[in-house]
Write a protein that holds these residues in place. Structure first.
Motif, PDB file in Angstrom:
ATOM      1  N   TRP A  41      22.010 -17.988  21.580  1.00 13.61           N
ATOM      2  CA  TRP A  41      22.686 -17.896  22.869  1.00 13.61           C
ATOM      3  C   TRP A  41      23.380 -16.554  23.050  1.00 13.61           C
ATOM      4  N   LYS A  42      23.193 -15.969  24.211  1.00 16.17           N
ATOM      5  CA  LYS A  42      23.979 -14.822  24.654  1.00 16.17           C
ATOM      6  C   LYS A  42      24.996 -15.336  25.685  1.00 16.17           C
ATOM      7  N   TYR A  43      25.879 -14.444  26.164  1.00 10.74           N
ATOM      8  CA  TYR A  43      26.895 -14.900  27.108  1.00 10.74           C
ATOM      9  C   TYR A  43      26.269 -15.485  28.363  1.00 10.74           C
ATOM     10  N   GLY A  44      25.182 -14.896  28.831  1.00  3.78           N
ATOM     11  CA  GLY A  44      24.531 -15.402  30.039  1.00  3.78           C
ATOM     12  C   GLY A  44      24.077 -16.838  29.895  1.00  3.78           C
ATOM     13  N   ASP A  45      23.691 -17.231  28.676  1.00  2.00           N
ATOM     14  CA  ASP A  45      23.277 -18.624  28.439  1.00  2.00           C
ATOM     15  C   ASP A  45      24.471 -19.566  28.572  1.00  2.00           C
ATOM     16  N   LEU A  46      25.641 -19.130  28.073  1.00  2.00           N
ATOM     17  CA  LEU A  46      26.842 -19.948  28.204  1.00  2.00           C
ATOM     18  C   LEU A  46      27.214 -20.104  29.676  1.00  2.00           C
ATOM     19  N   LEU A  47      27.132 -19.019  30.414  1.00  2.00           N
ATOM     20  CA  LEU A  47      27.474 -19.060  31.837  1.00  2.00           C
ATOM     21  C   LEU A  47      26.536 -20.005  32.593  1.00  2.00           C
ATOM     22  N   THR A  48      25.243 -19.921  32.307  1.00  2.00           N
ATOM     23  CA  THR A  48      24.274 -20.802  32.967  1.00  2.00           C
ATOM     24  C   THR A  48      24.547 -22.258  32.645  1.00  2.00           C
ATOM     25  N   PHE A  49      24.844 -22.540  31.360  1.00  2.00           N
ATOM     26  CA  PHE A  49      25.148 -23.898  30.956  1.00  2.00           C
ATOM     27  C   PHE A  49      26.386 -24.412  31.690  1.00  2.00           C
ATOM     28  N   ALA A  50      27.444 -23.589  31.734  1.00  2.00           N
ATOM     29  CA  ALA A  50      28.689 -24.008  32.384  1.00  2.00           C
ATOM     30  C   ALA A  50      28.462 -24.325  33.861  1.00  2.00           C
ATOM     31  N   LYS A  51      27.646 -23.525  34.540  1.00  2.00           N
ATOM     32  CA  LYS A  51      27.351 -23.770  35.952  1.00  2.00           C
ATOM     33  C   LYS A  51      26.585 -25.080  36.135  1.00  2.00           C
ATOM     34  N   ASN A  52      25.597 -25.322  35.257  1.00  2.00           N
ATOM     35  CA  ASN A  52      24.786 -26.539  35.382  1.00  2.00           C
ATOM     36  C   ASN A  52      25.546 -27.792  34.953  1.00  2.00           C
TER      37      ASN A  52
ATOM     38  N   PRO B 175      37.004 -33.281  18.364  1.00  2.00           N
ATOM     39  CA  PRO B 175      35.895 -34.223  18.169  1.00  2.00           C
ATOM     40  C   PRO B 175      36.104 -35.224  17.042  1.00  2.00           C
ATOM     41  N   ALA B 176      37.075 -34.974  16.170  1.00  2.00           N
ATOM     42  CA  ALA B 176      37.307 -35.887  15.057  1.00  2.00           C
ATOM     43  C   ALA B 176      37.611 -37.305  15.542  1.00  2.00           C
ATOM     44  N   THR B 177      38.147 -37.434  16.747  1.00  2.00           N
ATOM     45  CA  THR B 177      38.509 -38.761  17.254  1.00  2.00           C
ATOM     46  C   THR B 177      37.665 -39.166  18.459  1.00  2.00           C
ATOM     47  N   THR B 178      36.553 -38.486  18.677  1.00  2.00           N
ATOM     48  CA  THR B 178      35.721 -38.842  19.811  1.00  2.00           C
ATOM     49  C   THR B 178      35.005 -40.163  19.588  1.00  2.00           C
ATOM     50  N   LYS B 179      34.678 -40.822  20.683  1.00  2.00           N
ATOM     51  CA  LYS B 179      33.921 -42.069  20.617  1.00  2.00           C
ATOM     52  C   LYS B 179      32.496 -41.852  21.130  1.00  2.00           C
ATOM     53  N   PHE B 180      32.125 -40.591  21.257  1.00  2.00           N
ATOM     54  CA  PHE B 180      30.784 -40.276  21.732  1.00  2.00           C
ATOM     55  C   PHE B 180      30.145 -39.283  20.761  1.00  2.00           C
ATOM     56  N   GLU B 181      28.839 -39.205  20.808  1.00  2.00           N
ATOM     57  CA  GLU B 181      28.112 -38.289  19.933  1.00  2.00           C
ATOM     58  C   GLU B 181      28.255 -36.864  20.458  1.00  2.00           C
ATOM     59  N   TYR B 182      28.362 -35.912  19.544  1.00  2.00           N
ATOM     60  CA  TYR B 182      28.483 -34.525  19.953  1.00  2.00           C
ATOM     61  C   TYR B 182      27.665 -33.636  19.012  1.00  2.00           C
ATOM     62  N   VAL B 183      27.330 -32.447  19.481  1.00  2.00           N
ATOM     63  CA  VAL B 183      26.649 -31.439  18.678  1.00  2.00           C
ATOM     64  C   VAL B 183      27.442 -30.145  18.789  1.00  2.00           C
ATOM     65  N   GLN B 184      27.231 -29.243  17.841  1.00  2.00           N
ATOM     66  CA  GLN B 184      27.988 -27.999  17.861  1.00  2.00           C
ATOM     67  C   GLN B 184      27.133 -26.840  17.357  1.00  2.00           C
ATOM     68  N   PHE B 185      27.524 -25.626  17.791  1.00  2.00           N
ATOM     69  CA  PHE B 185      26.762 -24.431  17.425  1.00  2.00           C
ATOM     70  C   PHE B 185      27.663 -23.214  17.591  1.00  2.00           C
ATOM     71  N   HIS B 186      27.169 -22.053  17.173  1.00  2.00           N
ATOM     72  CA  HIS B 186      27.955 -20.821  17.220  1.00  2.00           C
ATOM     73  C   HIS B 186      28.258 -20.384  18.652  1.00  2.00           C
ATOM     74  N   LEU B 187      29.307 -19.561  18.763  1.00  2.00           N
ATOM     75  CA  LEU B 187      29.592 -18.891  20.031  1.00  2.00           C
ATOM     76  C   LEU B 187      28.420 -17.984  20.411  1.00  2.00           C
ATOM     77  N   PRO B 188      28.246 -17.719  21.668  1.00  2.00           N
ATOM     78  CA  PRO B 188      27.206 -16.750  22.072  1.00  2.00           C
ATOM     79  C   PRO B 188      27.598 -15.353  21.596  1.00  2.00           C
ATOM     80  N   TRP B 189      26.677 -14.433  21.641  1.00  2.00           N
ATOM     81  CA  TRP B 189      26.962 -13.067  21.224  1.00  2.00           C
ATOM     82  C   TRP B 189      26.365 -12.089  22.234  1.00  2.00           C
ATOM     83  N   TRP B 190      26.872 -10.854  22.191  1.00  2.00           N
ATOM     84  CA  TRP B 190      26.465  -9.849  23.171  1.00  2.00           C
ATOM     85  C   TRP B 190      25.326  -8.988  22.600  1.00  2.00           C
ATOM     86  N   LYS B 191      25.647  -8.018  21.746  1.00  2.00           N
ATOM     87  CA  LYS B 191      24.626  -7.079  21.254  1.00  2.00           C
ATOM     88  C   LYS B 191      24.097  -7.462  19.867  1.00  2.00           C
ATOM     89  N   GLN B 192      24.937  -8.057  19.037  1.00  2.00           N
ATOM     90  CA  GLN B 192      24.519  -8.506  17.714  1.00  2.00           C
ATOM     91  C   GLN B 192      25.483  -9.606  17.254  1.00  2.00           C
TER      92      GLN B 192
END
Length: 504
Positions: free
Chosen positions: A230-241, A346-363
């Motif tokens: 993910w790059k920043y643009g991917d995070l922005l697109t996800f947030a909008k959707n 998320p330690a106390t969530t009652k729903f399933e969740y997934v996680q991944f790294h922050l997006p990055w710009w150039k590297q």
């Protein structure tokens, strides 16, 4: 097992090879079988062979007395007296981690024959209290402290050098996820070891909500071809959707939350865009000028704050208004926070969740150093303190318990420790695999660790706490629309540089 091996080498090698031999010898003597001498005198005129059922040593002396040979037999009988057990060494131990630490610490205590006296202090007060303790000579034996204050604590000379312990415990420095001297060293000496692999910030997604929106398939989670792409643009697109709004524009469900402040997590984003904190980058604590007003920094924060301007992320006041937070309430699809399963909401969530790294710009970028263990140079039980600190970070017996509790592996032999986490604990395993992926020595996907830009977690030695407060005040001002992002940051950096200059 590494833990048993470590303790065995501690008791036999470290104490008998220079780390407390004088104290160890009486203990070893006390553990030997007790010997009882029972003299038996017998007069004979010929050689006598005596058979004894018990293990004996026969000592024979002959005395000529009136032409008779007197044979004196002394039996040394090995009795079945149990060896004495050494009492556990008591260690004062300070941390801000609260009661969580006690869940797995007993295993370390058992392996090292120590007993911890816990000194728990809330995070907001912890490091100020520790600095006062060190100044007054009352600091605990074993000390946890945050790596973002390395520039404050390492130059103080308050900690015991640790590098010799690698030889004592037969630990291979090359098996650490990063050279220990990089995050915990000062002027060639090692004073702190990571409690766990450096903990990255990441994105935690409510899988139930993202499934309903059809967004899960595009998430860069571990095990997929898109992992950590993910790059920043991917995070922005996800947030909008992901953001759900009513007809009048009011938000029902936010796309993302938790992105507005300055911390080591968002610093990963800054460095991925080519930014630097100081003019003298690195671990030398010799900065003369802060560079957080560079175009690379302003670009990152301006785009992050734009998530709020577009109403794709809730304002901090809106988050606080909901007990437990909007993410737990199912009102936020993605939360930017520390990857893991214990310290996060998320330690106390009652729903399933997934996680991944922050997006990055150039590297891809990663900060180095995470919540150190150190031993006071003034401690009277330094050897026991070193054994506790290193066992906590290396022992197999601790590895799985720790990973299941927090979702991050130990810093030593991390690649193998990942494999020890059972597949049934998939959330802990996924968190650990994700968190370690940008470290070549620990990563389950080494190709993702190539060309990662590493930088120190700490915020310098001259004014680290002032820097964090000032940057966060500036970003809050920009978030509330009081001034532009660029103007707020430039004003903050001027104040930071004035503070640095005053410490010369």
């Amino acid at each position: 097992m590494i833990g048993k091996l470590l303790v065995r080498r501690l008791t036999r090698r470290s104490f008998l090879a220079g780390l407390g031999a004088a104290a160890a010898l009486p203990i070893l003597a006390a553990c030997q079988p007790q010997v009882v001498e029972k003299p038996v005198e017998k007069v004979v005129t010929q050689i006598v062979e005596k058979i004894v059922e018990k293990p004996v040593e026969k000592v024979v002396t002959q005395i000529v007395e009136k032409e008779k040979i007197v044979e004196k037999i002394v039996e040394k009988v090995v009795t079945a007296v149990p060896p004495k057990v050494k009492e556990p060494t008591q260690l004062r131990f300070s941390t801000w981690w609260g009661e969580f630490w006690k869940e797995y610490a007993p295993t370390v205590e058992q392996l090292t024959n120590t007993k911890m006296i816990y000194e728990l202090t809330p995070w907001g007060e912890y490091h100020d209290k520790l600095k006062l303790q060190i100044a007054g000579g009352t600091e605990p034996d074993v000390i946890m402290w945050s790596s973002h204050l390395s520039g404050t604590f390492l130059p103080m000379g308050a900690f015991t050098p640790m590098e010799d312990y690698f030889k004592v415990a037969n630990l291979d420095p090359k098996k650490w996820y990063v050279d220990p001297l990089v995050p915990g060293g000062y002027k060639g000496k090692l004073y702190g070891i990571d409690t766990f692999v450096t903990h990255p910030f990441g994105v935690v997604v409510n899988k139930e909500l993202s499934d309903k929106l059809g967004l899960t398939k595009d998430l860069p989670v571990f095990g997929t071809p898109k992992f950590d792409e993910w790059k920043y643009g991917d995070l922005l697109t996800f947030a909008k959707n992901a953001t759900q709004k009513k007809a009048n524009g009011d938000v029902e469900v936010w796309g993302v939350s938790g992105t507005s402040g300055y911390n080591y997590g968002t610093a990963d984003l800054l460095y991925s865009n080519g930014a630097r904190k100081f003019d003298t980058e690195g671990w030398g604590f010799d900065e003369t000028k802060c560079l957080l007003d560079s175009p690379e920094v302003i670009e990152v924060y301006d785009q992050l704050l734009d998530l709020y301007r577009q109403k794709l992320a809730p304002m901090p006041a809106e988050v606080k208004a909901v007990p437990g937070g909007l993410f737990l309430a199912g009102k936020v699809v993605a939360l930017i926070t520390v990857i893991g399963i214990s310290s996060n909401p998320p330690a106390t969530t009652k729903f399933e969740y997934v996680q991944f790294h922050l997006p990055w710009w150039k590297q891809r970028a990663m900060h180095v150093g995470q919540d150190f263990h150190s031993v006071s140079a003034k401690s009277k039980v330094r050897d026991a303190g070193l054994a506790y600190a290193f066992t906590q970070t290396t022992a197999d017996e601790v590895a799985v318990k720790f990973a299941l509790a927090i979702g991050i592996p130990q810093p030593y032999d991390s690649r193998r420790k990942l494999d020890m986490i059972p597949a049934s604990a998939w959330q802990a395993k996924q968190a650990a695999q994700t968190a370690t992926s940008r470290w070549e020595a620990a990563s389950a996907v080494p190709e993702k660790a190539k060309n990662v830009r590493l930088f120190p977690t700490h915020d310098g030695a001259k004014a680290p706490e002032f820097l964090v407060r000032t940057m966060n005040t500036a970003l809050e001002s920009a978030l509330l629309g009081k001034e532009t992002t660029a103007a707020a940051i430039k004003d903050a950096v001027k104040k930071i540089n004035d503070e640095i200059a005053s410490k010369k």
